[in-house]
Design an enzyme around this catalytic site. Sequence first.
Site, mmCIF file in Angstrom:
data_model
loop_
_atom_site.group_PDB
_atom_site.id
_atom_site.type_symbol
_atom_site.label_atom_id
_atom_site.label_comp_id
_atom_site.label_asym_id
_atom_site.label_seq_id
_atom_site.Cartn_x
_atom_site.Cartn_y
_atom_site.Cartn_z
ATOM 1 N N VAL A 42 0.813 -1.204 0.000
ATOM 2 C CA VAL A 42 0.000 0.000 0.000
ATOM 3 C C VAL A 42 0.851 1.261 0.000
ATOM 4 O O VAL A 42 0.391 2.325 -0.433
ATOM 5 C CB VAL A 42 -0.970 -0.005 1.207
ATOM 6 C CG1 VAL A 42 -0.233 0.265 2.502
ATOM 7 C CG2 VAL A 42 -2.099 0.992 1.004
ATOM 8 N N ALA B 11 4.805 -5.164 7.367
ATOM 9 C CA ALA B 11 3.501 -5.255 6.709
ATOM 10 C C ALA B 11 3.570 -4.561 5.357
ATOM 11 O O ALA B 11 4.268 -3.559 5.194
ATOM 12 C CB ALA B 11 2.411 -4.612 7.559
ATOM 13 N N ASP B 12 2.862 -5.126 4.414
ATOM 14 C CA ASP B 12 2.703 -4.472 3.120
ATOM 15 C C ASP B 12 1.362 -3.763 3.031
ATOM 16 O O ASP B 12 1.202 -2.832 2.250
ATOM 17 C CB ASP B 12 2.837 -5.499 1.996
ATOM 18 C CG ASP B 12 4.288 -5.914 1.800
ATOM 19 O OD1 ASP B 12 4.955 -5.349 0.923
ATOM 20 O OD2 ASP B 12 4.763 -6.776 2.558
ATOM 21 N N ARG B 13 0.406 -4.204 3.829
ATOM 22 C CA ARG B 13 -0.873 -3.495 3.935
ATOM 23 C C ARG B 13 -1.590 -3.964 5.195
ATOM 24 O O ARG B 13 -1.633 -5.150 5.490
ATOM 25 C CB ARG B 13 -1.737 -3.739 2.704
ATOM 26 C CG ARG B 13 -2.984 -2.856 2.660
ATOM 27 C CD ARG B 13 -3.799 -3.055 1.387
ATOM 28 N NE ARG B 13 -3.051 -2.752 0.192
ATOM 29 C CZ ARG B 13 -3.558 -2.165 -0.885
ATOM 30 N NH1 ARG B 13 -4.828 -1.808 -0.905
ATOM 31 N NH2 ARG B 13 -2.817 -1.953 -1.953
ATOM 32 N N ALA C 63 -1.427 -7.952 5.682
ATOM 33 C CA ALA C 63 -0.740 -8.692 4.624
ATOM 34 C C ALA C 63 0.756 -8.486 4.779
ATOM 35 O O ALA C 63 1.231 -7.352 4.890
ATOM 36 C CB ALA C 63 -1.192 -8.210 3.244
#
Length: 390
Positions: free
Chosen positions: A102, A257-259, A267
């Site tokens: 994100v 975290a990526d999102r 995620a």
Amino acid sequence: MAALASIRRRPDKIEIINQLLLPHTIEWLEIDTIEQAHDAIKTMKIRGAPAIASLASLEFAQDLSRALKESPPPSYLSSPEALQAHVTKTLDFLYTARPTAVNLGTATRRLKGVLQSSIGAGKAPKDIAEDLIEEGKKIDDEDLGRNKEMAKWGGEWLVKEVQKAGGSGEGLNVMTVCNTGSLATSGYGTALGLITYLHETGKLDRAYFTQTAPYHQGSRLTALELQTLKIPSTMIVDTMVGSLFQHHKIDAVAVGADRIARNGDTANKIGTYNAAVLAARHGIPLIVVAPVSTVDLDIPDGSHIPIEQRPAIEACVVRGALYPISDNLDANGNKQQAAVMITPEGLDGIYNPSFDVTPAELISAIVTEKGVAVKGADGKFDLSEITGTA
């Protein structure tokens, strides 16, 4: 020793360290075009949600800077409308490189916001471009400071939690997944930053990290960073997490975290969910450490997070230096790289998601540069205070 860097900014160029060749070869790649930045992100020459947002923003700014120096100027600088069309197309293209992270989307939306504000203020194309250049550089500049803030917040929270449970808050053992250090950010790191903070303050005994198959960001990148920083560490194969928890005192699992969805579902690199389930089974807190830009309040839960499916070949090969190393140096004295197929040819199906989603119920704390969120009496996260939206 100084921490490794993922991006090197020069007055007239941007360079990235080619993470596909680490840890055996240090190669800096010059990024000259939007297309090169897109390729570097998509092929994972650079990775880590904050780092790819930084590269996209910096190359976007560099591209506009060069356009302002051209004579005659490119046609898209002829009017605000033409510049808007060009910028929107460019940012939309950059976003397609890795849609799960994100931070990349946040950066492109932020730049679009500056574009709209500058146009709304009636500025000339040149001035709009200069506003965008300044914002692109600012996105990268902000990362290092916020990483140190979140690392401190998370580290201090963990020490207090251990002390509440009757421990001393010292000699802590923390496990992590994937790579979330300087190579994944503009410096210091998120979850690995928490580990670094504990080490710097004398609270850490040992860091444990998974290899993180199939791309091995742990054994290739986290191993190198911890070694460079002289932090005591132990690598484990992904399938050894349960055994580690059974036989060793692990005080926390810290992941990036990526999102992060509005309810706290997160995620992160594939394998995080596995570790979270095992941590819950053994009563080990799972701490998610990520910048505010990773929190996506527009989606209610993890089911709305797009999961990137990587090329099948990446799950079929391992990369590394040829062994024995001394017999395999190239003309420049570098260790030669090899990709070795480990599966039979022609497999019918290969499942290769880059990320999995850890439900909020398995997460103990979510940390950003603004503080720490824990679940309330209702068992739910309120992320408003750590996103500045309260």
